[in-house]
Scaffold this active site. Sequence first.
Site, PDB file in Angstrom:
ATOM      1  N   SER A 143      37.576  44.799  36.075  1.00 42.68           N
ATOM      2  CA  SER A 143      37.785  43.609  36.887  1.00 42.68           C
ATOM      3  C   SER A 143      38.791  42.734  36.149  1.00 42.68           C
ATOM      4  CB  SER A 143      36.434  42.891  37.065  1.00 42.68           C
ATOM      5  OG  SER A 143      36.625  41.658  37.717  1.00 42.68           O
ATOM      6  N   LYS A 169      40.132  46.315  39.921  1.00 38.83           N
ATOM      7  CA  LYS A 169      39.804  45.225  40.843  1.00 38.83           C
ATOM      8  C   LYS A 169      40.525  43.975  40.369  1.00 38.83           C
ATOM      9  CE  LYS A 169      35.624  42.503  40.998  1.00 38.83           C
ATOM     10  NZ  LYS A 169      34.164  42.511  41.138  1.00 38.83           N
ATOM     11  N   LYS A 171      41.298  39.973  40.796  1.00 37.44           N
ATOM     12  CA  LYS A 171      40.801  38.711  41.353  1.00 37.44           C
ATOM     13  C   LYS A 171      41.952  38.014  42.074  1.00 37.44           C
ATOM     14  CE  LYS A 171      36.564  38.724  39.712  1.00 37.44           C
ATOM     15  NZ  LYS A 171      35.375  38.602  40.554  1.00 37.44           N
ATOM     16  N   ASP A 197      39.059  41.049  44.758  1.00 38.68           N
ATOM     17  CA  ASP A 197      37.837  40.241  44.870  1.00 38.68           C
ATOM     18  C   ASP A 197      38.253  38.778  44.952  1.00 38.68           C
ATOM     19  OD1 ASP A 197      35.357  39.032  44.732  1.00 38.68           O
ATOM     20  OD2 ASP A 197      34.789  39.911  42.807  1.00 38.68           O
ATOM     21  N   GLU A 222      36.694  42.445  48.386  1.00 40.63           N
ATOM     22  CA  GLU A 222      35.359  41.952  48.032  1.00 40.63           C
ATOM     23  C   GLU A 222      35.231  40.464  48.345  1.00 40.63           C
ATOM     24  OE1 GLU A 222      34.227  43.190  44.080  1.00 40.63           O
ATOM     25  OE2 GLU A 222      32.607  41.733  43.931  1.00 40.63           O
ATOM     26  N   ASP A 247      29.444  40.745  47.966  1.00 40.33           N
ATOM     27  CA  ASP A 247      28.843  40.468  46.655  1.00 40.33           C
ATOM     28  C   ASP A 247      27.932  39.247  46.828  1.00 40.33           C
ATOM     29  OD1 ASP A 247      28.319  39.525  44.074  1.00 40.33           O
ATOM     30  OD2 ASP A 247      30.358  39.714  43.333  1.00 40.33           O
ATOM     31  N   LYS A 271      24.370  43.638  42.189  1.00 42.57           N
ATOM     32  CA  LYS A 271      24.138  43.086  40.855  1.00 42.57           C
ATOM     33  C   LYS A 271      22.654  42.780  40.771  1.00 42.57           C
ATOM     34  CE  LYS A 271      28.648  40.801  40.594  1.00 42.57           C
ATOM     35  NZ  LYS A 271      29.371  39.515  40.736  1.00 42.57           N
ATOM     36  N   GLY A 299      29.267  43.392  37.780  1.00 47.80           N
ATOM     37  CA  GLY A 299      28.989  42.829  36.458  1.00 47.80           C
ATOM     38  C   GLY A 299      29.155  41.322  36.487  1.00 47.80           C
TER      39      GLY A 299
END
Length: 389
Positions: A143, A169, A171, A197, A222, A247, A271, A299
Amino acid sequence: MSVTVERIALREIHLRLREPFRISSGETWNRRILLVEVFGSDDRGGSALARGECVAGERPAYSPETVETARMAIEQWLAARLLGQTFEHAREVWPLLDRNLRGHRMAKAALEMACWELQARLEGWPLSGLLGGVQGRVPTGISLGIQSSPEELLAKARQALELGYRKVKVKIEPGADLDFLRPLRDALGDDAPLAVDANAAYSLRDMERLLEIDALALMMIEQPLEREDLVRHARLQERLETPLCLDESITSVARAEDMRDLDAGRIVNIKPGRVGGFAQAIAIHDVCRAAEIPVWCGGMLESGIGRAHNVALASLPGFVLPGDLSPSDRYWAQDIVTPEWTMDDDGMVRVPRDQPGCGVEVDEERLEEITAWRVVLDPGESEWRSEAN
Ligand code: OSB
Ligand code: MG
């Protein structure tokens, strides 16, 4: 075998990330991590210590919970529900914590997950096996936080793929999306396993932009919209080719069922800390598996303790997509567990299925060094005893 909870302690540790991690809702550099310590015994004379990691952050940005609210919930209500209790199986712990006590899922999860770990240790079982895990190795993704420039992002993504990561992934937020993603896709090619995400940074007013992101053929988008939302996500999913992955929105089994029924997303990031622990995580996994919805383990910048629990969970059969299970050295100059978490050249993390518990031990000396405070919650004492450090 039956397990009795004898004593519970809380501890806050401070761990500095190797570099700041920026997402749409804020930046983290110094992690304040709440650990729970559960001391227990069994009916054969055994005893053990198990730890759980609370994923609540310093500020209520990702979820309403924080280190302080989790501490308060555990001290005031949750610990008393477990102290002195005996259970045959750790799946009995969730109902004890959840009855007439709403929210505080991250606080509940830390205790609940420690109880599973406790049972695994006392019974001499690998945690993965106790949870129903079957996979000996699990695929791993990275991430990447929001970077200062597209060039920086490209360099980090290239390096991650060279290390073997199976998913990159990225952000994003409005203003740090297409300008970063388009050059990334161009440079890495159509086959690069890219995902994004947004941590809830968009709304349906951003439809144009979301459609442009859709055209980048990502593995998933995401949590683009509001944390509490499902209905708007369903409206968005209708317009997009790319699967949405939820998420923040999936806080319970019922929310996962609603996502399925509304077609509000086609992938779930599970998660355990977000949903209240292992029992809830397993139940969501089961709902998704029955509906053929792929899941992966997310995570929360955990230390090696939380990672250990995530890796064990990710060994369940429905975890078919790469999880955010980066090895220790991605985040920490030095982790607090031995051995540290590593990843092989194929981007796989080994699940410790050949030893009792989660497969790593805490470096107790180092733990003491980075402890800000510790408090023992003992039913035999009239007041909780607090040890400042
Ligand atoms: O949305 O998955 C997220 C970290 C903090 C808060 C939210 C998220 C994340 C991550 C980190 O993406 C993933 C990891 O721990 O490797
Ligand atoms: Mg996320």
